[in-house]
Motif scaffolding. Structure first.
Motif, PDB file in Angstrom:
ATOM      1  N   PRO A  46       0.837  -1.201   0.000  1.00 13.20           N
ATOM      2  CA  PRO A  46       0.000   0.000   0.000  1.00 13.20           C
ATOM      3  C   PRO A  46       0.867   1.244   0.000  1.00 13.20           C
ATOM      4  N   GLU A  47       0.301   2.342  -0.403  1.00 10.81           N
ATOM      5  CA  GLU A  47       1.009   3.613  -0.411  1.00 10.81           C
ATOM      6  C   GLU A  47       0.242   4.630   0.427  1.00 10.81           C
ATOM      7  N   ALA A  48       0.976   5.349   1.282  1.00 11.02           N
ATOM      8  CA  ALA A  48       0.344   6.393   2.080  1.00 11.02           C
ATOM      9  C   ALA A  48       0.123   7.648   1.254  1.00 11.02           C
ATOM     10  N   SER A  49       0.920   7.809   0.204  1.00 13.06           N
ATOM     11  CA  SER A  49       0.799   8.959  -0.676  1.00 13.06           C
ATOM     12  C   SER A  49       1.418   8.591  -2.007  1.00 13.06           C
ATOM     13  N   LEU A  50       1.214   9.434  -2.978  1.00 13.98           N
ATOM     14  CA  LEU A  50       1.873   9.268  -4.275  1.00 13.98           C
ATOM     15  C   LEU A  50       2.616  10.566  -4.566  1.00 13.98           C
ATOM     16  N   SER A  51       3.928  10.507  -4.451  1.00 14.94           N
ATOM     17  CA  SER A  51       4.714  11.715  -4.637  1.00 14.94           C
ATOM     18  C   SER A  51       6.020  11.386  -5.328  1.00 14.94           C
ATOM     19  N   VAL A  52       6.431  12.266  -6.241  1.00 14.75           N
ATOM     20  CA  VAL A  52       7.759  12.147  -6.832  1.00 14.75           C
ATOM     21  C   VAL A  52       8.712  13.160  -6.201  1.00 14.75           C
ATOM     22  N   GLN A  53       8.264  13.852  -5.174  1.00 14.43           N
ATOM     23  CA  GLN A  53       9.078  14.894  -4.562  1.00 14.43           C
ATOM     24  C   GLN A  53       9.831  14.407  -3.335  1.00 14.43           C
ATOM     25  N   ASP A  54       9.626  13.153  -2.948  1.00 16.76           N
ATOM     26  CA  ASP A  54      10.383  12.593  -1.836  1.00 16.76           C
ATOM     27  C   ASP A  54      10.584  11.109  -2.114  1.00 16.76           C
ATOM     28  N   TYR A  55      10.951  10.353  -1.087  1.00 12.31           N
ATOM     29  CA  TYR A  55      11.287   8.944  -1.277  1.00 12.31           C
ATOM     30  C   TYR A  55      10.361   8.029  -0.488  1.00 12.31           C
ATOM     31  N   THR A  56       9.112   8.456  -0.301  1.00 11.34           N
ATOM     32  CA  THR A  56       8.164   7.650   0.460  1.00 11.34           C
ATOM     33  C   THR A  56       7.361   6.696  -0.413  1.00 11.34           C
ATOM     34  N   TYR A 158      28.702  16.285 -18.038  1.00 11.98           N
ATOM     35  CA  TYR A 158      28.149  15.236 -17.176  1.00 11.98           C
ATOM     36  C   TYR A 158      27.318  14.319 -18.058  1.00 11.98           C
ATOM     37  N   HIS A 159      27.926  13.213 -18.454  1.00  9.97           N
ATOM     38  CA  HIS A 159      27.330  12.381 -19.492  1.00  9.97           C
ATOM     39  C   HIS A 159      25.980  11.799 -19.098  1.00  9.97           C
ATOM     40  N   SER A 160      25.769  11.506 -17.830  1.00 12.44           N
ATOM     41  CA  SER A 160      24.527  10.841 -17.428  1.00 12.44           C
ATOM     42  C   SER A 160      23.413  11.821 -17.090  1.00 12.44           C
ATOM     43  N   ALA A 161      23.544  13.076 -17.522  1.00 14.53           N
ATOM     44  CA  ALA A 161      22.510  14.068 -17.218  1.00 14.53           C
ATOM     45  C   ALA A 161      21.139  13.636 -17.719  1.00 14.53           C
ATOM     46  N   LEU A 162      21.049  13.170 -18.956  1.00 10.27           N
ATOM     47  CA  LEU A 162      19.742  12.769 -19.498  1.00 10.27           C
ATOM     48  C   LEU A 162      19.195  11.546 -18.772  1.00 10.27           C
ATOM     49  N   ASN A 163      20.089  10.635 -18.362  1.00 12.25           N
ATOM     50  CA  ASN A 163      19.625   9.484 -17.579  1.00 12.25           C
ATOM     51  C   ASN A 163      18.919   9.951 -16.314  1.00 12.25           C
ATOM     52  N   GLU A 164      19.520  10.919 -15.632  1.00  9.71           N
ATOM     53  CA  GLU A 164      18.915  11.398 -14.390  1.00  9.71           C
ATOM     54  C   GLU A 164      17.607  12.122 -14.658  1.00  9.71           C
ATOM     55  N   LEU A 165      17.509  12.811 -15.781  1.00  4.81           N
ATOM     56  CA  LEU A 165      16.265  13.518 -16.101  1.00  4.81           C
ATOM     57  C   LEU A 165      15.154  12.568 -16.530  1.00  4.81           C
ATOM     58  N   ALA A 166      15.486  11.308 -16.802  1.00  9.83           N
ATOM     59  CA  ALA A 166      14.475  10.313 -17.159  1.00  9.83           C
ATOM     60  C   ALA A 166      13.979   9.522 -15.952  1.00  9.83           C
ATOM     61  N   LEU A 167      14.538   9.774 -14.773  1.00  9.00           N
ATOM     62  CA  LEU A 167      14.132   9.037 -13.578  1.00  9.00           C
ATOM     63  C   LEU A 167      12.693   9.372 -13.186  1.00  9.00           C
ATOM     64  N   THR A 168      12.141   8.536 -12.310  1.00  9.29           N
ATOM     65  CA  THR A 168      10.782   8.774 -11.823  1.00  9.29           C
ATOM     66  C   THR A 168      10.780   9.785 -10.684  1.00  9.29           C
ATOM     67  N   ARG A 169      11.594   9.565  -9.698  1.00 13.23           N
ATOM     68  CA  ARG A 169      11.679  10.481  -8.564  1.00 13.23           C
ATOM     69  C   ARG A 169      13.132  10.849  -8.321  1.00 13.23           C
ATOM     70  N   PRO A 170      13.468  12.023  -7.951  1.00  7.89           N
ATOM     71  CA  PRO A 170      12.574  13.134  -7.605  1.00  7.89           C
ATOM     72  C   PRO A 170      12.365  14.119  -8.749  1.00  7.89           C
ATOM     73  N   VAL A 171      12.595  13.689 -10.014  1.00 10.64           N
ATOM     74  CA  VAL A 171      12.747  14.676 -11.082  1.00 10.64           C
ATOM     75  C   VAL A 171      11.474  14.974 -11.875  1.00 10.64           C
ATOM     76  N   ARG A 172      10.429  14.170 -11.740  1.00  9.97           N
ATOM     77  CA  ARG A 172       9.240  14.416 -12.557  1.00  9.97           C
ATOM     78  C   ARG A 172       8.413  15.571 -11.989  1.00  9.97           C
ATOM     79  N   PHE A 173       7.517  16.082 -12.817  1.00 14.00           N
ATOM     80  CA  PHE A 173       6.885  17.375 -12.529  1.00 14.00           C
ATOM     81  C   PHE A 173       5.524  17.245 -11.844  1.00 14.00           C
TER      82      PHE A 173
END
Length: 519
Positions: A46-56, A158-173
């Motif tokens: 179960p999830e207490a919340s749905l957030s990409v702004q933290d690691y919960t 920084y070669h992996s910049a695009l990799n990090e921008l494709a992550l789910t958290r904490p980078v999505r809007f």
């Protein structure tokens, strides 16, 4: 903040999010309307919340339906446009330019534009908790050049910049008006959330077109056997995925023989490792000969065939070959206890039974979260027995997930199992988060790795980058930074009423916008 991905905080009681301005409701899931397209997916936790702004939140495939990145990682390791309609990296690697899609709105009606994007990007770039992401350390500025353009300047390539921008958290809007609620730009929006289920409904205003499903229902079923039974009974349509509802290897084998069910399997980009805590104060683990002996003593092919029923591949390198700039693994061989014992003798670890050196016994503590994978307990015993055969004494300490997390954070252990992150994180994120001394909670570090990893990430061209990664792979092997065990497959199972279901490019995403359900 640890860089570990699967952290999750569970609700103590049923929690339903309600916010009419965000299109959320508190009346739960309604009964299916005739003619509605509804896909039911099992969810382990179960999830207490749905957030990409933290690691919960660890249900990445749920987050993927609601929140979107600038770019998406594809199966061949390249990047495709998402909220950025196009993107460009300057020849010197110091400037990234993103042309944003125009006319995109969050599901609460808030427009997505360059200033909104800039503010949200700075949210995580400037947060010390996200320091394991390399972009946080090399960003000089992020500017909204105009209403639809982001210009991102770096202090070094920084070669992996695009990799990090494709992550789910904490980078999505997330919508700036969301006030902590789960409001994104994706193909689905959250209708309800409680301890039993998460219900998503179609976003009719999605920029990518009209999704084929009216609703996606994630049913929380913690027990693995119960998930299989629910699939066979037609109570859910989909189970599987490392971060959704893991499907054990033996369960997949059984389902392959079941009527009306299809098992989807493909190669993963992760390896399961036996990792050492060289900072524990145990002098044995500070001895490179001891770590090398562990590598010689473990029977990878036997583990892959026996414990994992031949559905896993024996691993001989920390990363599998299929990650970008990956190593070139040699074929796995059986354990070599004679060579292991000879090396221990040469290093001064002697004696019958449990060996010792300078009065220090060769004793190690392996901490274990039995929920890591179905074979966790049997795997720990196999490793303990194989190390015991050459003179170690390994004590297995099983812990619940909370106690395990506390123990690992306190660095109060000698050995533990660990999965590399896989695409789109790797090899970059597992390296930076786990094999550098500057990162709190690292698995293993050395002066050589501290120098080689940043050099690989900053290399200016393909040839020098591959050479830098090759040097890193050599050091990981020579210093036995970890003991590779197996590469596990990705596995999902679906009912034959589900059409158009395909695995995402990674275990963190799941494309559902073109899926339909018949019958």
């Amino acid at each position: 903040m640890s860089a570990s991905r699967p952290l999750v905080t569970l609700a103590a009681g049923a929690l339903v999010l309600a916010l009419s301005a965000c299109g959320l409701s508190d009346d739960g899931a309604a009964a299916d309307t005739p003619g509605e397209q509804v896909l039911r997916i099992a969810l382990a936790d179960p999830e207490a919340s749905l957030s990409v702004q933290d690691y919960t939140t660890s249900s990445f495939t749920v987050l993927d339906q609601v929140f979107e990145p600038l770019v998406r990682y594809t199966a061949d390791g390249s990047f495709a446009p998402a909220l950025a309609e196009s993107f460009e990296v300057s020849p010197d690697g110091l400037t990234m330019t993103f042309a944003l899609r125009e006319g995109v709105t969050f599901t609460d009606g808030t427009p997505f534009d360059a200033e909104v994007a800039r503010t949200d990007l700075l949210r995580w770039v400037e947060d010390p908790d996200n320091s394991f992401l390399g972009l946080t350390g090399v960003t000089e500025s992020i500017e909204a050049t105009d209403e639809a353009t982001i210009t991102w300047r770096l202090s070094q390539p920084y070669h992996s910049a695009l990799n990090e921008l494709a992550l789910t958290r904490p980078v999505r809007f997330t919508s700036p008006e969301a006030a902590g609620e789960p409001v994104g730009t994706g193909p689905y929006r959250v209708e309800s959330l409680d301890e039993q289920q998460i219900v998503l409904v179609r976003n009719d205003d999605w920029w990518g077109g009209t999704p084929s499903l009216d609703r996606v229902e994630f049913a929380v079923i913690p027990d693995a056997a119960a998930r299989v039974a629910a699939l066979q009974a037609g109570e859910v349509d989909v189970i599987g995925g490392e971060y959704t509802a893991p499907l054990a290897l033996e369960e997949a084998a059984a389902l392959e023989q079941a009527d009306g069910i299809e098992v989807l399997t493909t190669e993963s980009t992760t390896n399961l490792l036996l990792t050492v805590n060289a900072d524990t104060g145990n002098p044995a683990l500070a001895d490179p000969a001891v770590r090398r002996v562990m590598d010689l003593a473990v029977d990878r092919p036997g583990i892959a065939e026996g414990l994992f029923e031949g559905r896993a591949t024996a691993a001989t390198t920390v990363f599998p070959a299929n990650v970008p700039y990956g190593p070139d693994p040699e074929a796995a061989t059986a354990a070599d206890p004679a060579a292991a014992e000879e090396l221990l003798e040469q290093a001064g670890w002697t004696g019958d039974g449990v060996r010792s050196k300078d009065g220090v016994p060769l004793e190690l503590d392996l901490v274990l979260d039995p929920g890591l994978l179905p074979q966790a307990t049997s795997l720990s015993q196999a490793v303990a027995d194989q190390l015991g055969d050459v003179g170690f004494e390994v004590t297995i300490t099983p812990l619940d997930s909370t106690a395990y997390g506390t123990t690992v954070s306190a660095r109060d252990f000698d050995l533990r199992f660990y999965n590399t992150y896989g695409a789109p994180y790797d090899p970059y994120s597992t390296l930076t988060a786990n094999f550098r001394s500057v990162q709190e909670g690292h698995l293993f570090a050395s002066p050589e790795l501290d120098a080689q990893i940043p050099a690989a990430l900053a290399a200016p061209d393909e040839e020098s980058r591959q050479a830098a990664f090759d040097a890193t792979w050599t050091t990981l092997e020579e210093q036995t930074a970890a003991v590779p065990l197996v590469q596990l497959p990705r596995q999902w199972a679906i009912r034959d009423t589900v059409e158009g279901f395909e695995l995402g490019a990674t275990e963190y995403d799941l494309p559902l916008s073109d899926v339909t359900v018949s019958g």
